[in-house]
Design an enzyme around this catalytic site. Structure first.
Site, PDB file in Angstrom:
ATOM      1  N   VAL A   1     -41.532 -52.195 -18.237  1.00  0.00           N
ATOM      2  CA  VAL A   1     -40.978 -53.564 -17.739  1.00  0.00           C
ATOM      3  C   VAL A   1     -42.273 -54.258 -16.890  1.00  0.00           C
ATOM      4  O   VAL A   1     -42.365 -55.564 -17.039  1.00  0.00           O
ATOM      5  CB  VAL A   1     -40.039 -53.109 -16.897  1.00  0.00           C
ATOM      6  CG1 VAL A   1     -39.321 -54.549 -16.253  1.00  0.00           C
ATOM      7  CG2 VAL A   1     -38.624 -52.454 -17.635  1.00  0.00           C
TER       8      VAL A   1
ATOM      9  N   GLU B   1     -37.456 -53.262 -26.456  1.00  0.00           N
ATOM     10  CA  GLU B   1     -38.852 -53.089 -27.012  1.00  0.00           C
ATOM     11  C   GLU B   1     -38.921 -53.419 -28.277  1.00  0.00           C
ATOM     12  O   GLU B   1     -38.295 -53.762 -29.076  1.00  0.00           O
ATOM     13  CB  GLU B   1     -39.043 -51.577 -26.662  1.00  0.00           C
ATOM     14  CG  GLU B   1     -38.939 -50.851 -25.434  1.00  0.00           C
ATOM     15  CD  GLU B   1     -39.082 -49.464 -25.318  1.00  0.00           C
ATOM     16  OE1 GLU B   1     -39.963 -48.947 -26.343  1.00  0.00           O
ATOM     17  OE2 GLU B   1     -38.779 -49.096 -24.207  1.00  0.00           O
TER      18      GLU B   1
ATOM     19  N   CYS C   1     -33.328 -47.183 -22.019  1.00  0.00           N
ATOM     20  CA  CYS C   1     -32.351 -47.582 -21.104  1.00  0.00           C
ATOM     21  C   CYS C   1     -31.033 -47.163 -21.605  1.00  0.00           C
ATOM     22  O   CYS C   1     -30.530 -46.744 -20.538  1.00  0.00           O
ATOM     23  CB  CYS C   1     -32.430 -49.364 -21.583  1.00  0.00           C
ATOM     24  SG  CYS C   1     -34.014 -49.870 -21.038  1.00  0.00           S
TER      25      CYS C   1
ATOM     26  N   ARG D   1     -38.874 -41.843 -26.334  1.00  0.00           N
ATOM     27  CA  ARG D   1     -37.959 -41.532 -25.294  1.00  0.00           C
ATOM     28  C   ARG D   1     -36.367 -41.491 -25.697  1.00  0.00           C
ATOM     29  O   ARG D   1     -36.149 -42.411 -26.313  1.00  0.00           O
ATOM     30  CB  ARG D   1     -38.004 -42.357 -24.155  1.00  0.00           C
ATOM     31  CG  ARG D   1     -39.317 -42.020 -22.990  1.00  0.00           C
ATOM     32  CD  ARG D   1     -39.491 -42.888 -21.871  1.00  0.00           C
ATOM     33  NE  ARG D   1     -39.829 -44.565 -22.459  1.00  0.00           N
ATOM     34  CZ  ARG D   1     -40.004 -45.387 -21.525  1.00  0.00           C
ATOM     35  NH1 ARG D   1     -39.710 -44.972 -20.275  1.00  0.00           N
ATOM     36  NH2 ARG D   1     -40.296 -46.278 -22.077  1.00  0.00           N
TER      37      ARG D   1
END
Ligand code: UDX
Length: 434
Positions: free
Chosen positions: A11, A155, A260, A327
């Site tokens: 971010v 992303e 997220c 991730r």
């Protein structure tokens, strides 16, 4: 305007690049020296289409610099963005120690009025904690304000999302803070929603949790399709044609990952719990997502019977296409399960292999292929976990000839079942008749 960014993760870097691109003087700050060095050279430590170019352009035009000096960073900006990580604690609640650390840093070096803006996704009332921390740690009386301006970047398309957002949300306590943030975003044409701070914090958490819920909903229906021989792709298509539902985020498959959704669904569940509210819906969203791996493994075992000593090719390691981010990627869980059952994997991804090597180093049971065709050589099954375009466009004849047994387990439904079957494959999609 003069802007400082604390925390150069995904971010922070995109915000720094975006704000300098629209004309502001930006300093990005992080404690990680290697990361800052890379950025000073105009290289992004994360893969994001177009980001390197934007960094280089704005560095050379002298609007963007990076530093490891907290003093330099804090004294520079009239607006200071907190973009530090908000990882999950063991129990799923958000760990806000990095946000607290950023507030303490601002308190230590503040030299005049600052608007401190939280951009990371945080639980409601975090701004109040930032304000309290500032007050506790301030050595002299200096005026400051806290605001919330959540990011909605995805992303792979983050720059576009920054420069052409669906909306900009500004959570403020005063006209002064509102004016500053309106001025900051003036060059961007987008609706601006101004709210109080708690509301802005909830908007962000709720948006992410809602999107995750949409995915888990369609995956739940995908299970029903599988049980009854119906086709989830057609169900999702027809549902999505209803404008009230909308066609996005209805792609069934191996589930959501990334930095997220998994974190935010769990964190919002904990926020609800903290207020004594029934947020069990979010628990179900998470559980349905976890069970995607079971469904995919069931398909793989239906196809291969036993996995022991079988050679399995995996296409797609990143949590979604156009990123090297792994991730919470479903691939990690799938690879672990295959290895646990004695299988061997050959992995290929256009961007994420370097990251994956850190989790699964090359060895007896784990190989990395230089391209998608090498990955399937002598494989007994091909498992697709990310819908990169190069997989959609693959020469399936070539794939079939390279494989030992022509079996495709498709966790992202990228092919037309009839077509692959015609080519001689056994095909196992998610929620579609196979
Ligand atoms: C998300 C939000 O979209 C963004 O607004 C927020 O700021 C950060 O979180 P991101 O995590 O980058 O962005 O990816 P996104 O494109 O939203 O996809 C998240 C995950 O959901 C991926 O693993 C993707 O494969 C999966 N997904 C998405 C599905 O499984 N089905 C879908 O229909 C859509």
């Amino acid at each position: 305007m003069k802007v400082s960014i604390i925390g150069l993760g995904y971010v922070g870097i995109t915000t720094a690049a975006g704000l300098s691109e629209i004309g502001h003087e930006v300093i990005g700050y992080d404690i990680d020296k290697d990361r800052v060095k890379l950025l000073q050279d105009g290289k992004s430590p994360i893969y994001e289409p177009g980001l390197d170019e934007l960094l280089r352009k704005n560095i050379s035009e002298k609007r963007l610099t990076f530093t490891t000096s907290p003093e330099k960073a804090i004294t520079h900006g009239d607006i200071i963005f907190i973009c530090t990580g908000t990882p999950s604690r063991e129990d799923g609640s958000a760990d806000l120690t990095q946000v607290e650390g950023a507030a303490k840093t601002v308190a230590r070096y503040i030299n005049g009025f600052k608007l401190i803006v939280e951009k990371s996704t945080v639980p409601v009332k975090t701004a109040q904690w930032i304000e309290r921390t500032m007050k506790l740690y301030l050595k002299k009386h200096i005026d400051f304000e806290v605001a919330s301006n959540p990011e909605f970047l995805k992303e792979g398309d983050a720059i576009n999302d920054f420069l052409k957002p669906d909306r900009i949300v500004i959570g403020v306590n005063s006209k002064r803070a509102e004016k500053m943030l309106r001025r900051l975003y003036k060059p961007i044409r987008s609706p601006i929603v101004v709210t109080d701070i708690n509301t802005a914090e909830i908007i962000k958490h709720a948006s992410n949790a809602f999107l995750a819920m949409k995915i888990s909903f369609i995956n739940m229906i995908s299970d029903l399709c599988e049980a009854t021989g119906a086709d989830i792709e057609l169900v999702a298509k027809a549902m999505g044609m209803d404008k009230r539902i909308g066609k996005q985020f209805l792609r069934a498959g191996v589930g959501y990952g990334g930095s997220c959704f998994p974190k935010d669904v769990k964190a919002l569940y904990w926020v609800g719990k903290q207020y004594g509210l029934n947020f069990e819906l979010l628990k179900n969203v998470h559980e349905i997502n976890e069970s995607r791996i079971d469904v995919l493994m069931k398909h793989l075992k239906n196809a291969l019977w036993n996995l022991k000593d079988k050679s399995i090719a995996i296409w797609g390691l990143s949590f979604k296409p156009n990123t090297d981010d792994i991730r919470e990627a479903p691939s990690i869980k799938v690879i672990k399960r295959i290895l646990r059952e004695g299988g061997r994997v050959t992995l290929y991804d256009p961007k994420a292999m370097e990251n994956m090597r850190k989790i699964f180093p090359e060895g007896e049971a784990v190989k990395y292929a230089k391209d998608k065709y090498e990955a399937v050589k002598d494989a007994e099954a091909l498992v697709i976990l990310t819908e990169w375009d190069e997989f959609k466009d693959a020469d399936l004849d070539k794939v079939k000839n390279a494989m030992l047994t022509p079996i495709i387990v498709d966790g992202r439904n990228i092919y037309r079942p009839r077509k692959v079957k015609r080519l001689g494959f056994e095909y196992y999609p998610m929620g579609r008749p196979s």
